[in-house]
Write an enzyme that holds these catalytic residues in place. Structure first.
Site, PDB file in Angstrom:
ATOM      1  N   ASP A 293       0.857  -1.182   0.000  1.00 48.40           N
ATOM      2  CA  ASP A 293       0.000   0.000   0.000  1.00 48.40           C
ATOM      3  C   ASP A 293       0.891   1.229   0.000  1.00 48.40           C
ATOM      4  O   ASP A 293       1.679   1.444   0.935  1.00 48.40           O
ATOM      5  CB  ASP A 293      -0.904  -0.017   1.236  1.00 48.40           C
ATOM      6  CG  ASP A 293      -2.042   0.982   1.142  1.00 48.40           C
ATOM      7  OD1 ASP A 293      -2.107   1.724   0.149  1.00 48.40           O
ATOM      8  OD2 ASP A 293      -2.874   1.022   2.061  1.00 48.40           O
TER       9      ASP A 293
ATOM     10  N   ASP B 252      -2.968   2.475  -5.975  1.00 48.39           N
ATOM     11  CA  ASP B 252      -1.915   2.530  -4.965  1.00 48.39           C
ATOM     12  C   ASP B 252      -1.837   1.267  -4.110  1.00 48.39           C
ATOM     13  O   ASP B 252      -1.224   1.284  -3.043  1.00 48.39           O
ATOM     14  CB  ASP B 252      -2.099   3.743  -4.060  1.00 48.39           C
ATOM     15  CG  ASP B 252      -3.430   3.712  -3.294  1.00 48.39           C
ATOM     16  OD1 ASP B 252      -4.299   2.883  -3.637  1.00 48.39           O
ATOM     17  OD2 ASP B 252      -3.597   4.525  -2.368  1.00 48.39           O
ATOM     18  N   GLU B 253      -2.420   0.169  -4.563  1.00 47.41           N
ATOM     19  CA  GLU B 253      -2.523  -1.008  -3.704  1.00 47.41           C
ATOM     20  C   GLU B 253      -2.492  -2.270  -4.553  1.00 47.41           C
ATOM     21  O   GLU B 253      -3.112  -2.335  -5.612  1.00 47.41           O
ATOM     22  CB  GLU B 253      -3.825  -0.933  -2.910  1.00 47.41           C
ATOM     23  CG  GLU B 253      -4.074  -2.064  -1.955  1.00 47.41           C
ATOM     24  CD  GLU B 253      -5.416  -1.930  -1.256  1.00 47.41           C
ATOM     25  OE1 GLU B 253      -5.714  -2.788  -0.408  1.00 47.41           O
ATOM     26  OE2 GLU B 253      -6.172  -0.979  -1.565  1.00 47.41           O
TER      27      GLU B 253
END
Length: 455
Positions: A14, A109-110
């Protein structure tokens, strides 16, 4: 059913305060300062707040107006630059694919990584080594962005691990440690437990995951149904068999709320629409996607359910636009007998959007002391002729024929103010220009690997 606990082989990554971190990387004057990225209008919603801004209570999905009230002068409020975020995200995903071919990108973003599918030593030292290597390579490849990493025996435990180490931390939850970590946590830590499920569980005295684990399967099934009840029972005991999926493309995003008492007041329902829209828009912002179709879901006291949908001319991620259309759709539904559930969803997702023209933007003075801390999101008036003037949005990239590259620091009353700096420079000077200055044009995001302003 029988359960054979797997090895710790799932990595969850993350990126830390991703949108805000990209802005701080590309804008040296904002490094170490509070930064809030999101919608800047009256109904704007925060997409990401930097850790400096979070100290004052700013957070994702919060109305931007509330974040402004909480954050001190000097806080930068910026419109999102989704192309810049996609470029950095692509670099990160490439790093992960060098570790294993099985990477599931959940959002911009993950991601999850199946380490067992790569050439990774799954012993404790080997897992820590690969986690530390991934974090270091991402920092190097993205110009300083940081990530938090969790490694565990399942997707749920890996994600919990990455949350435990934020920011820029590595947490390994070894086989056999899952319940010790999981059971003291709030029940919301369980994958799939949202506000509605947590509220229902609270009514049965369930506050922690340990409380949930003590509920009999038959009771959970009677409350939540077979599939959901079984899932809650398994996950509370750290039994998560979900595999890392290489292809994962969201087709829609939605949020809904079940009310404790039926609501007949249309004004109250409109307020609920705003809250649901904020949640939907925040998820769109996280995934850097936009939507063309808006859907409202309404359920009456007898469980009769109806949906109303409408499509926009252009895809959008603006909460104000989504909420406006959702309220219009809701107004076609008879609510006289009361609604027990209301939902807002969007579909027709794309990575590109076109803003609606704003013809009545209020002109305000650009800031002259604190940079983008309260610079308004003012868009230039459209003009007649072959080429309308650009929409100068706070934080967006520009280039001036004489001064080079920079970003919009504020606009209004006939001028646009620009700060000339980039990822490879120090804090740069601030200059103002007429809105119609032909030497100033929108620009692509700066390349943190090659050049700074003026290059």
């Amino acid at each position: 059913m029988p359960w054979d606990a797997p090895k710790a082989s799932i990595l969850h990554l993350d990126l830390d305060a991703f949108f805000a971190a990209v802005e701080q990387r590309d804008k040296p004057s904002l490094r170490g300062k509070a930064v809030v990225v999101g919608g800047l209008g009256g109904r704007g919603v925060v997409s990401t707040a930097s850790y400096e801004a979070r100290r004052y209570g700013a957070r994702s999905a919060m109305p931007t107006a509330e974040a402004r009230r909480r954050c001190p002068p000097g806080t930068a409020f910026l419109a999102g630059r989704y192309e810049a975020y996609r470029v950095s995200s692509g670099v990160v995903m490439d790093v992960l694919r060098e570790v294993s071919p099985r990477v599931e990108q959940v959002s911009v973003d993950e991601a999850y990584v199946d380490l067992a599918a790569g050439e990774v030593d799954l012993c404790t030292d080997g897992l820590r080594t690969v986690g530390e290597r991934v974090m270091a390579e991402i920092r190097s490849a993205t110009g300083g962005l940081t990530a938090s990493v969790g490694i565990g025996t399942s997707k749920m435990m890996a994600k919990i691990g990455s949350e435990m180490g934020k920011p820029a931390g590595l947490t390994l939850i070894a086989p056999g440690e899952e319940l010790d970590v999981l059971h003291p946590m709030p029940v919301r830590a369980v994958a799939g437990v949202g506000p509605a499920t947590a509220g229902k569980l609270r009514g049965f005295g369930v506050e922690t995951v340990g409380d949930l684990a003590r509920i009999e399967l038959t009771d959970l099934v009677s409350i939540f149904g077979t599939a959901h009840g079984q899932a809650l029972h398994d996950l509370a005991k750290a039994r998560d068999a979900r595999a890392v999926q290489v292809e994962r493309i969201a087709k829609s995003v939605s949020a809904e709320e079940t009310f404790e008492t039926d609501i007949t007041d249309r004004a109250v329902l409109h307020t609920e629409i705003d809250g649901l829209t904020a949640r939907v828009a925040a998820r769109l912002g996280t995934s850097a996607t936009f939507a063309r179709t808006i859907t409202v879901k309404a359920r009456w006291h007898d469980f009769t359910t109806v949906t109303r949908s409408g499509s926009l001319p252009h895809a959008t991620g603006e909460p104000a636009v989504i909420a406006r259309e959702a309220r219009r759709l809701l107004d076609t539904v008879d609510v006289a007998s009361g609604l027990r559930l209301l939902g807002v969803g969007v579909s027709g997702l794309t990575t590109h959007a076109q803003d609606e023209l704003v013809l009545d933007a209020e002109a305000v003075e650009p800031q002259t002391e604190h940079g983008a801390d309260s610079a308004p999101d003012v868009r230039a008036q459209p003009t007649t002729g072959p080429a309308p003037r650009p929409q100068w949005r706070t934080g967006h990239d520009v280039r001036h024929a004489e001064h080079g590259a920079g970003w919009v620091w504020g606009a209004g009353r006939g001028v646009v103010t620009v700060r000339f700096e980039g990822p490879l420079t120090g804090p740069g000077p601030i200059r103002s220009f007429p809105l119609s200055d032909p030497a100033l044009q929108p620009a692509d995001p700066p390349d943190w690997r090659q050049q700074g302003p003026g290059a």
